[in-house]
Structures are given as C-alpha cells and as structure tokens.
Design a protein around this motif. Sequence first.
Motif, PDB file in Angstrom:
ATOM      1  N   TYR A 176      -7.946  -6.171   2.793  1.00 27.88           N
ATOM      2  CA  TYR A 176      -6.592  -5.755   3.180  1.00 27.88           C
ATOM      3  C   TYR A 176      -5.579  -6.196   2.123  1.00 27.88           C
ATOM      4  N   ASP A 177      -5.622  -7.468   1.753  1.00 28.79           N
ATOM      5  CA  ASP A 177      -4.627  -8.008   0.827  1.00 28.79           C
ATOM      6  C   ASP A 177      -4.699  -7.300  -0.523  1.00 28.79           C
ATOM      7  N   GLU A 178      -5.900  -7.256  -1.093  1.00 30.86           N
ATOM      8  CA  GLU A 178      -6.050  -6.629  -2.410  1.00 30.86           C
ATOM      9  C   GLU A 178      -5.913  -5.118  -2.306  1.00 30.86           C
ATOM     10  N   GLY A 179      -6.345  -4.558  -1.173  1.00 24.87           N
ATOM     11  CA  GLY A 179      -6.172  -3.123  -0.972  1.00 24.87           C
ATOM     12  C   GLY A 179      -4.696  -2.734  -1.012  1.00 24.87           C
ATOM     13  N   LYS A 180      -3.860  -3.513  -0.352  1.00 23.67           N
ATOM     14  CA  LYS A 180      -2.421  -3.215  -0.340  1.00 23.67           C
ATOM     15  C   LYS A 180      -1.799  -3.489  -1.713  1.00 23.67           C
ATOM     16  N   ARG A 181      -2.269  -4.512  -2.408  1.00 26.33           N
ATOM     17  CA  ARG A 181      -1.727  -4.783  -3.748  1.00 26.33           C
ATOM     18  C   ARG A 181      -2.012  -3.610  -4.679  1.00 26.33           C
ATOM     19  N   VAL A 182      -3.226  -3.105  -4.622  1.00 25.76           N
ATOM     20  CA  VAL A 182      -3.560  -2.005  -5.529  1.00 25.76           C
ATOM     21  C   VAL A 182      -2.875  -0.715  -5.065  1.00 25.76           C
TER      22      VAL A 182
END
Lengths: 347, 347
Positions: A176-182
């Motif tokens: 979730y965290d890295e998905g939203k960052r990208v």
Amino acid sequence: MNGGTATNGEGAVSKPPPTPSPLRSSKYTTAKMRILITGGAGFIGSHLVDRLMEEGTNEVIVADNFFTGTKENLKRWMGHPNFELIRHDVTEPLLVEVDQIYHLACPASPIFYKHNPVKTIKTNVMGTLNMLGLAKRVGARILLTSTSEVYGDPLEHPQKEEYWGNVNPIGVRSCYDEGKRVAETLMFDYHRQHGVEIRIARIFNTYGPRMNIDDGRVVSNFIAQALRGEVMTVQAPGTQTRSFCYVSDMVDGLMKLMRGENTGPINIGNPGEFTMLELAEAVKELIAPEASYKITENTPDDPRQRKPDITKATKLLGWAPTVSLHQGLPLMAADFAERLGVERKTD
Amino acid sequence: MNGGTATNGEGAVSKPPPTPSPLRSSKYTTAKMRILITGGAGFIGSHLVDRLMEEGTNEVIVADNFFTGTKENLKRWMGHPNFELIRHDVTEPLLVEVDQIYHLACPASPIFYKHNPVKTIKTNVMGTLNMLGLAKRVGARILLTSTSEVYGDPLEHPQKEEYWGNVNPIGVRSCYDEGKRVAETLMFDYHRQHGVEIRIARIFNTYGPRMNIDDGRVVSNFIAQALRGEVMTVQAPGTQTRSFCYVSDMVDGLMKLMRGENTGPINIGNPGEFTMLELAEAVKELIAPEASYKITENTPDDPRQRKPDITKATKLLGWAPTVSLHQGLPLMAADFAERLGVERKTD
C-alpha cells in the motif's frame, strides 16, 4: 540543488496543460461537468458522489469493482438520470468521456490491502496508469487520493508535504505505502511528460457513516465493539496517535483541491491528535458508557504517530476541518447502530 | 513491534519454497542449469553472461529490448549452442523454461531512465511482475538487481540494508528510485504470497569495460572526456562522494547471492569512497595526465553521498571487492580508447 528536502517537481514542468477545445472551454466553470469517480461505491467515494450529485449540475459516473465498496452506499442515486454506475476494475483500461476524474480506487484498510498485496500494487500502479491514460486521452483533470501512509513511520512531526517519508520498502504494509508512492510518481511524470492536469491529496485517517464495519480500522473497531457490547481492543502501546477527519470535511477538501489551481501534494486531514487510549475513552463517553477496553498486540510497521500539517490546505485551498471528533463520533455511531441492528442504550 | 528500523520481512514468510520436482532436483547443484538474464545485452548483464558461459555447464538465455544494451556486447557468444538471444521487452510476459532468472532489465543511467519516466516505471513494475510470474510458473529462483538509489539521499552513512531510505516520491529521479522500491516490494510479496525463491541485490555504482560511453555517468563521462581531450565536467560541488565497484567484482557478488541461501536485500558495492574531484584527479593521473576539469551545475535530487555497508555480503556470501579503482580505471580506459578509436598517449 540537491538536498534532504523535497522539490515538488514544479520546477521541471515544461509543457503547458492542453488548451481546452472550444467545445468544452467552460468545463471548469459551469454546468454540466462530467465527473468519473473510481472507487465511488466506497466509504469516501460515496459521500463525494452525494455532494457532487446534490449540486445538481454534474453528471456522475462511478467505476467500482465492489471489492470493498457496496451498491448500498449509492442506492439513493440509482436510476437518477445524472448518475451511472459501472462495474469496473481499474487495473483494466476504461474509456469514458469526462471532464474530471476523482481517482479513489484502492483498498485502504490493512486487512483488505494485505489480503492480496500483489493486487494492491497492481491497483495502484496499473489503475493509476489507466486513469492517467484516460485523463490524457480525453483532456480531463485527475485527482489522486494518495495517503498519509506515504510518510511511513515519520521521523518528522507533524508531517509537511515536503517530508519525503520513512517507509519500509519490503514489509507487509509496503504494497500500500509503496504502491501509493509510485502512484504519485506516475501522476507527476504524466504531468511533466504529457501536460496532464493533476491534483494529489494525501488523505489522513477519515471516519464517518458507511465505513466498513469490520475493516479493522481503529474507529470502526471501537464503535462496533462498543455497540456490540464487546471489549474494545486497543493495540499496544495505546499511546500511538492518529488524527481523525470527519468524512464531510474530507470530501469538502477533495472538491476544493480539484477545483483549485494547485497540483499538490496537499495534506487533507484533521490535525487534532488523539492517542488510541483517548479515542477509546471518547467512544466510551459518547457512545457506550458501559464499554471497556484491553491492550492487544500490534501489527508490524504500525506508525507510532501521524498528524497532518495543513498549512498548505488552509492557505492554498481555504480549507480547514469543521467537525470535531466529539461531534463526528455520535453521527458515525448512529449509522453503525442502524446497520448492526443495535438499539443504542444512550439514545 | 512498530519502530523506525526495518523488518526484512523474513518474519512474515509463511510458505516454504516449492519442492523441486524429481526431474529437476539437481537444479541448484550441478549442470545443466538453464539461466535467463533480462537486460543481458547491457553493461553488467553481458559480463554476467560471460562468466556463466565460461563455466561451460550452463545454458544462457538473454532477453533484451536493446534500449541501452547492444548485441556487440554479446558477439563472443553468438552461435554458441548453449547461448540464445531473444529480442524481448520485459513489460510483456515471457514464457521460457529456466531454473534461474537474473532480472537486470532497466535503464540504469539518469539520462536514459529520465528519457521516458513512465516507461521506466512500467519496466520496473510490469517487468518485475512478469518475471515473478515466470519464476512462479516454472519454479525458478529469481534475483532482482535493485539499486543504492532506494536509499535516496541517505541520512545514514554508510548505508545498511535495514535503512529505509530518504527518497523524493515526486521528483524527476523518482521513476527509477520509486520504481525499484516497488519492484523490491513485489519480490517480497511474491515470496510471502506464493513462496517464490527470491534474491535482491542492491547494487552500487559499477564501472568497467562496455559501459555506455555517453550515458552521462560520472566515470564514463570523465574517461570519455579525458580520452577525447575535452575538459572533464565535475558537477558542483565536487565534494559529493560515490563508491565505484569494478564490474568483475559486481558479477561475482551477484552470482554468490543467487547461489546462496539469503533472500537479501544485500548491498553489493565497493565501500571505497571517492569525491568527484578525487575521481577526476585519478583519471588525470592514470589515464590522461594532460587532462583538466571544471565545475558545472548539478542535477536535481543528486545524492550527496553514497557508500555501501557490505557487512552482510561479507558475512553471508563471503564476498568482498578485490579490484581497486586504480586497477580498474585503466582497464576501462583501454576499452573506451578502443571503442572511441583514440590512441592513448600514456600507453
């Protein structure tokens, strides 16, 4: 030059936004605006649908795969000539002629986004790519609901938009965290590369009617437990803090961001900060005086504190939250009681 | 519990790796290993091909889209019965029966990965998804070459694998940095969700023969400029540091990681730290005594220092670099001189 602080990417914008064609030159000013809301059957999405439909001057199209959203949330608008509901998974392309895209689609609660982490990443990456492709193709403005999770377990407090975050790239929450960052990266790359008009909101914890009752989030957990006569489970240590924004404030912030002239990212959230123990006490006081709570084990990578700095939202959007936790909790509890079929002892 | 330090995700591994079938039970011990190398026509990839082919017991398949790689790098093996070259873009699925996948495919130099940032993200996300899907389907072990860029502009020095990094999510370098971070996330999610055997190397600056001459990286820039009789351009302030690993050391580290029992992420790089000014001086001393340099403007988000902590690689893989900068630079310069058609004055 280089440095430990953020550049917001504005300096690199080389292409102007596409010039609106004469046919649609009024698209950001007057009726009828055609608006797509991905994830519009979800908690925040459905409240946004209500507001946009109530304006009376919009055509609203909702795309949702119903993984966490429900038709129940939208039943009020079924059959309305200005409303349309499409069963669609954003990991697949979608072509509809619209003027604005509110891109909310993504499971937002840990128990749902951890259910299939790879799908969560696909939703964020391919879903955002597909919606950006649509925005580029039809010349629409697109707003992404990013998240305070991009700050991870923040080393700065409260969090300003310039803070780059402290995120574990390989943990169980990373999907979730890295998905939203990208997804944010993709938004800015489409903005710089193709001149797409983007808006990024980093939304903090939000609560209110229509939250999933069993989604494992702390506010819904506590209220459901209290209404069911169960012991509220406070994750250890209980002193970790969160800020809680009532959903009507959140929707107001998203609409102001979409209609304003700032790309963001802009924090939208309530800076009022509460420990988990204070929240449990508030639920006890406002909703179920007889309720009790116990401390339970925590999940990996749970951030210890999170609180938005909303200076930008206030200055640039003229936005600030107006509903306090003590006002909002009973409104949410009334909705939960109705859905749970519980008669409220405090009514 | 929660905290500012990393969990490497190991605690969450719930599924054992798939049991090798009797047909391939020897796949990690003896010949003939079938090995896929994505990006195998590139700088590091082609040296890896050389080493694996020289072992004589492997079948090597290279998949490359030739965006930055060249057939020239592989000409030595063309026509060899154990070698095969496929023109393939990893953003599309690939189905080949292999035992190991070295997944290197991605433009690694800023001038190439910034050329089309959206494609760079697709390469990292969809490319890694496709290769993980292949690994899952055929039961192969997969190694991802991640990057020191996941540490961003690090606030800790040197960088340990547990450090979560300091990365701008919306800058002009984010397509590469965030792309690689989410590729790592995908690797661990496939490992946890599907039991795929993964290896993650975080590789630091690498140099040697076959680097792209005009890819804008500092070592190739300086050597090409010095050989061409041009003034070396040192980006301001010149005191920022990098560590440079000779390519044979890098390949050795990747092979040890693939063949060992640790998922990583593990830093592979040379901890010897040089400022840009020291590097320019070394090139002057070793390659072109008459060369000069000047200070030029820097690019956004250029990290000020980067140096691997290689304790893990040393302890877990028994690996350490063996080629010093003073040994490696002349080897690289000889290759550049030949490709540039320059007669070296110092020879």
